[in-house]
Design a protein around this motif. Structure first.
Motif, PDB file in Angstrom:
ATOM      1  N   LEU A  65       0.824  -1.211   0.000  1.00  0.00           N
ATOM      2  CA  LEU A  65       0.000   0.000   0.000  1.00  0.00           C
ATOM      3  C   LEU A  65       0.859   1.263   0.000  1.00  0.00           C
ATOM      4  CD1 LEU A  65      -2.852  -1.046   2.457  1.00  0.00           C
ATOM      5  CD2 LEU A  65      -3.026  -0.677  -0.017  1.00  0.00           C
ATOM      6  N   GLY A  69       0.815   4.106  -2.853  1.00  0.00           N
ATOM      7  CA  GLY A  69       0.655   5.525  -2.538  1.00  0.00           C
ATOM      8  C   GLY A  69       1.804   6.369  -3.053  1.00  0.00           C
ATOM      9  N   THR A  70       3.009   5.817  -2.992  1.00  0.00           N
ATOM     10  CA  THR A  70       4.174   6.525  -3.515  1.00  0.00           C
ATOM     11  C   THR A  70       4.045   6.731  -5.014  1.00  0.00           C
ATOM     12  OG1 THR A  70       5.562   5.600  -1.782  1.00  0.00           O
ATOM     13  CG2 THR A  70       6.686   6.448  -3.713  1.00  0.00           C
ATOM     14  N   LEU A  72       1.180   6.712  -6.731  1.00  0.00           N
ATOM     15  CA  LEU A  72       0.045   7.603  -6.952  1.00  0.00           C
ATOM     16  C   LEU A  72       0.427   9.061  -6.691  1.00  0.00           C
ATOM     17  CD1 LEU A  72      -3.047   7.896  -7.495  1.00  0.00           C
ATOM     18  CD2 LEU A  72      -3.354   7.683  -5.031  1.00  0.00           C
ATOM     19  N   GLY A  73       1.191   9.297  -5.619  1.00  0.00           N
ATOM     20  CA  GLY A  73       1.575  10.651  -5.250  1.00  0.00           C
ATOM     21  C   GLY A  73       2.760  11.200  -6.013  1.00  0.00           C
ATOM     22  N   THR A  77       7.010  10.694   0.689  1.00  0.00           N
ATOM     23  CA  THR A  77       6.776  11.850   1.560  1.00  0.00           C
ATOM     24  C   THR A  77       8.069  12.610   1.816  1.00  0.00           C
ATOM     25  OG1 THR A  77       6.997  10.392   3.490  1.00  0.00           O
ATOM     26  CG2 THR A  77       4.777  10.857   2.709  1.00  0.00           C
ATOM     27  N   PHE A  99      -0.507  14.704   2.678  1.00  0.00           N
ATOM     28  CA  PHE A  99       0.067  13.625   3.481  1.00  0.00           C
ATOM     29  C   PHE A  99      -0.155  13.883   4.969  1.00  0.00           C
ATOM     30  CE2 PHE A  99       3.605  13.183   0.076  1.00  0.00           C
ATOM     31  CZ  PHE A  99       2.800  12.355  -0.693  1.00  0.00           C
ATOM     32  N   THR A 102      -3.869  13.618   5.968  1.00  0.00           N
ATOM     33  CA  THR A 102      -4.277  12.209   5.965  1.00  0.00           C
ATOM     34  C   THR A 102      -3.724  11.483   7.183  1.00  0.00           C
ATOM     35  OG1 THR A 102      -4.345  12.217   3.551  1.00  0.00           O
ATOM     36  CG2 THR A 102      -4.247  10.073   4.622  1.00  0.00           C
TER      37      THR A 102
END
Length: 115
Positions: A65, A69-70, A72-73, A77, A99, A102
């Protein structure tokens, strides 16, 4: 917006510094990651005392996951928060704020609703 952002936590491509080609540097990176863990276990007995807080299957799903997310973003972070914000990139600033928001909502839900 997210498909345009490409910010890594390293300022330069790793292949420039270590002599690895663009195709081989991920392999070199993974070797170094695992080699560093192996060296840590060999040098310090306390490293072997680490036990995951969740079952291995849960940790693997969480890792997938995070990778999703990495992707997708458009970066991690750290890449957005350190390099992107430092460069004043508007996409990175908005991604970092998303980030953080969330994370705050997740902690709130976990501490107030789930627990």
């Amino acid at each position: 917006m997210f498909s345009r952002i490409r910010v890594a936590a390293t300022p330069d491509p790793p292949s420039r510094h270590y002599g690895a080609t663009a195709k081989t540097w991920p392999t070199v990176f993974l070797f170094g990651l695992n080699g560093g863990a192996a060296l840590s276990f060999a040098l310090w007995q306390s490293a072997a005392l680490f036990r995951p807080m969740r079952p291995l299957v849960v940790m693997a799903i969480a890792g997938l996951l995070v990778g999703f997310g990495t992707r997708l973003g458009g970066g991690c972070t750290s890449g957005h928060g350190v390099c992107g914000v430092g460069m004043g990139a508007k996409d990175s600033i908005s991604a970092t704020l998303i980030f953080l928001a969330t994370a705050m909502v997740t902690v709130f839900i976990y501490n107030r609703v789930v627990s």
